[in-house]
Structure formats: C-alpha cells, structure tokens
Design an enzyme around this catalytic site. Structure first.
Site, PDB file in Angstrom:
ATOM      1  CB  CYS A 174      -0.922   0.306   1.556  1.00 36.35           C
ATOM      2  SG  CYS A 174      -2.222  -1.929   1.319  1.00 36.35           S
ATOM      3  CG  HIS A 213      -2.038   4.110   5.953  1.00 38.84           C
ATOM      4  ND1 HIS A 213      -1.988   3.809   3.783  1.00 38.84           N
ATOM      5  CD2 HIS A 213      -2.284   3.256   6.146  1.00 38.84           C
ATOM      6  CE1 HIS A 213      -1.816   2.573   3.764  1.00 38.84           C
ATOM      7  NE2 HIS A 213      -1.990   2.044   5.018  1.00 38.84           N
ATOM      8  CG  HIS A 271      -6.186   0.639   1.481  1.00 39.27           C
ATOM      9  ND1 HIS A 271      -5.675   0.921   0.435  1.00 39.27           N
ATOM     10  CD2 HIS A 271      -5.731   0.225   2.299  1.00 39.27           C
ATOM     11  CE1 HIS A 271      -4.155   1.030   1.091  1.00 39.27           C
ATOM     12  NE2 HIS A 271      -4.894   0.492   2.283  1.00 39.27           N
TER      13      HIS A 271
END
Length: 413
Positions: A162, A292, A325
């Site tokens: 990620c 994040h 996400h």
C-alpha cells in the site's frame, strides 16, 4: 532536497473521472463506496469501483496489454489533458529523457483469474491468448504506460503493497537528481479482483459497512480501485503561486510483521521524520495531514501514535472513507488529493467517520472546509512495514508569500 514540480496531475476513482469530479466529491463530503457487486464476489462488504472500466478500447498495437488494470490506467491518464501534457514533455526533453515510475499491488491478476477459469480440463493448460507478461506481471503497468506514450527512458513498477503509489515519487526524484532523466510520469493503478477481495476477507479485515477511518466504531477496510498520475519535473525559477511542489520524501522499512504495523508506529514515524528533514520543514509547518487511515483498529491506532509523537494537533483526515483503500494506487491518489488541497486551499473531511476515537488524540477533520493550506504531509504505509511519507507545498509558500502562521491551532472537530 531541491523541490520538484507536479506540473500536471490527475485522478480517477469511485469518486469519478478526473480532478473536477474528485474535488467536488471531497468538498461535498460525498463518498463513492457501494455494496459489493463485483463479478463472483459473494461478500458482505462495500467497494469503490470505477464505472465502465471494461468498456475502454485498447489500441490495436497494445492489444496484448488488455486487462482491467491497464484499461483503468488508460482511463486515468487520458483525463484532464494529462496525456497531452506528457506528449508535450516528450517534445521538450526527448522520449529517452522521460521516465515511468508506477505503483501497483496486484497489477492485472484478474486476467489470470479469467485464464484459470478457461483452462483446458484434461491437461490444465491455460487458454491460448493469455499474455502473462503484459497483464499479470507487475511490470506490465510500467511497460504499458511507456509503450502508450512511446517513451524510451527508464521504467519501473514498484510493488511494495500500500506504499507503492507513494514510493514512485522517491524513485523518480532520485533519477532526476542523478541527471538520468528530466521528467517522469509517476502514479499508481490498482484494480478490483477476486484475489484482493477474498484475500483481505481471509485476513478478516473487510468491513461490512462503508469503512470509517479513526472512528470509535471502525471495524475494517473497504477495497477500492483507482488510477492517479502526476508529471514530475524540475521546478522553474518562478513557478505559479498555486503550483504544487514535491518538497520531501521519507521512506522506511521496519519489517515488524508481515501484515501488522509496529504498535507504536515506529516505521511510520521514521518515514515522516525523514520526509520533514528532506523537505527542510518542521512539524509545526505542516497545515494538514492526509493519513494512511485504513479503518482497521490496529493500523489507525499505530498511525495515531506515530503522528502524536511528532505533531501537536495538526488537522488531519483519511480520504479512504470516500475512495476505499485503493492499495497500490493509494499513495498516488492521495498525493493528488493533497495537491488539490494545496491548490484550492481546503481540508477534505473524513467521509463516513462520525465519532473520532478520543483515545487516538487526533484533530480529525469532520467537515470539508476552506483553509490556508500551504504544506501537506501524505502518509502511505504497506504490509511488511514498507512506509512512505510525502511533503507537498505551494510554490508561493516556498517564496515566503504568506503571513506567518498563528502560534497555536484551534480545535477543528
């Protein structure tokens, strides 16, 4: 480090195609998540799908690259006139002086899923016409972008989970500073597939509701897909006041655990500290932090501890409540969102978050609002402790064109 300019950028996600759709959704605190209806995905969760990806037509000379991920990439870089700006950069510098640095996690793995469904029953052989190198292989994304634009500079796909879409900025910066290239197409693309959806489901990380980063009732992630790109170049001597500059990059690899962050966010803190140091700014000069913020209990808690160790109630939010996400694309997508926050001077709200967890101690933005945003930190942290933080700033801030900041901040949520 010497600042570089994001001369042009674009983003496509479940919020819509291009910058206007993205900006409007963020200003209106409107998300794009919907109940999962992805083919064969019988899961009780929400996803952030981009409409009409599969209807994208591939050029005949690039037919072997046909897969959902590369179609999404093409859909992304043809928004906001971005492709034309890349072509203009090629005309200025030459095709060998423009590099490609793109992040992805699963690339075109959906094409492999299709190939296994169609394999020959007696032999198990994959169906003819399956092009692994041009679709599933992570490098296929970089190769596709490079071929589409006819570039001959260095090209790399970064797959560090990620943080992939953020780390590309560091890779491009090093190449430009080394004098190997004059400009770089940087970005991230990840697309929905069963491997991702069922993989995160097996880890018990999917929420049954739209994800709620940093909420007291957060219970997991919502998977999205996106394509985001920027053209990175050396900054001119006198850029426009609202030009967005890459001021600093911080990277760390703490390797605490295969899928869980260090509980105190030590790797995340190291990345943020390095980003601030390379940018030559203090923690107090950061006006907004794009977190994040995956909406899992442990990740949000770890990031909060890392942020709290460096910052004193700096306004922050996670935009994953709006976009989901987007994994390998998240760092690039959120860098573009940070650039929009700087250019249009606003702070995006954390969509779906209703009650920020008081135990996390953050000044979490619940309503999008206009604000004097001159310097932004954007965080991207991946599995295995692969972390990256970016510091972006307005050009007029770098020239000292704004009055001094107040000595303290008011609580904003």
């Amino acid at each position: 480090m010497k600042p570089l300019i994001l001369s042009h950028f674009t983003a496509t996600s479940c919020l819509g195609r291009g910058l206007d759709a993205t900006l409007d959704a963020l200003r209106d605190r409107r998300g794009g998540l919907a109940p999962c209806d992805f083919e064969r995905a019988e899961l009780d969760t929400w996803i952030g799908a981009v409409a009409d990806v599969e209807s994208q037509t591939m050029r005949a000379d690039l037919a072997d690259y046909a897969c959902r991920n590369n179609r999404l990439a093409q859909l992304g870089f043809t928004q906001d006139g971005f492709a034309q700006h890349v072509e203009a950069a090629v005309a200025r510098y030459g095709a060998a002086r423009v590099g490609v640095f793109v992040g992805t996690s699963t690339s075109g793995i959906l094409e492999t899923e299709y190939a296994y469904r169609r394999r020959d029953p007696p032999s198990g052989a994959l169906a003819p016409g399956f092009h692994y190198a041009e679709t599933h292989n992570p490098y296929s994304l970089a190769a596709f972008v490079r071929a589409w634009f006819g570039l001959r500079g260095p090209a790399t796909s970064i797959s560090s989970a990620c943080s992939s879409g953020a780390k590309v900025f560091g890779s491009a910066r090093r190449m430009i500073e080394a004098g190997l290239i004059d400009a770089a197409v940087v970005g991230g693309v990840d697309s929905l597939c069963l491997t991702t959806l069922y993989g995160f489901n097996s880890l018990e990380l999917l929420s049954r509701d739209p994800c709620r980063p940093f909420d007291v009732n957060r219970n997991g992630i919502s998977i999205g897909e996106a394509a985001a790109f920027a053209l990175l170049e050396r900054a001119p001597d006198t850029p426009d006041d609202d030009a967005v500059l890459l001021l600093g990059v911080g990277e760390s690899s703490d390797a605490h655990h295969m899928s869980s962050p260090h509980p105190d966010g030590l790797g995340a803190r190291a990345a943020m500290e390095q980003a601030l140091a390379t940018a030559g700014v203090s923690a107090g000069e950061i006006d907004y932090i794009n977190l994040h913020g995956t909406a899992t209990p442990s990740n949000d808690a770890a990031e909060s501890r890392a942020v709290g160790a460096l910052f004193e109630r700096t306004p922050c939010s996670s935009t994953k409540g709006a976009t989901g996400h987007t994994l390998g694309a998240a760092g690039a997508l959120e860098a573009v969102i940070a650039a929009l926050a700087l250019r249009h001077r606003f702070m995006p709200a954390g969509v779906n978050t209703a009650q920020p967890d008081p135990a996390l101690g953050l000044d979490y933005v619940l309503e999008s609002r206009e604000a004097r945003v001159d310097v932004v930190l954007s965080n991207s942290f991946g599995f295995g402790g692969t972390n990256c933080s970016l510091v972006l700033g307005r050009a007029d801030r770098a020239r000292g064109g704004n009055p001094a900041r107040p000595a303290h901040r008011e609580q904003t949520s």
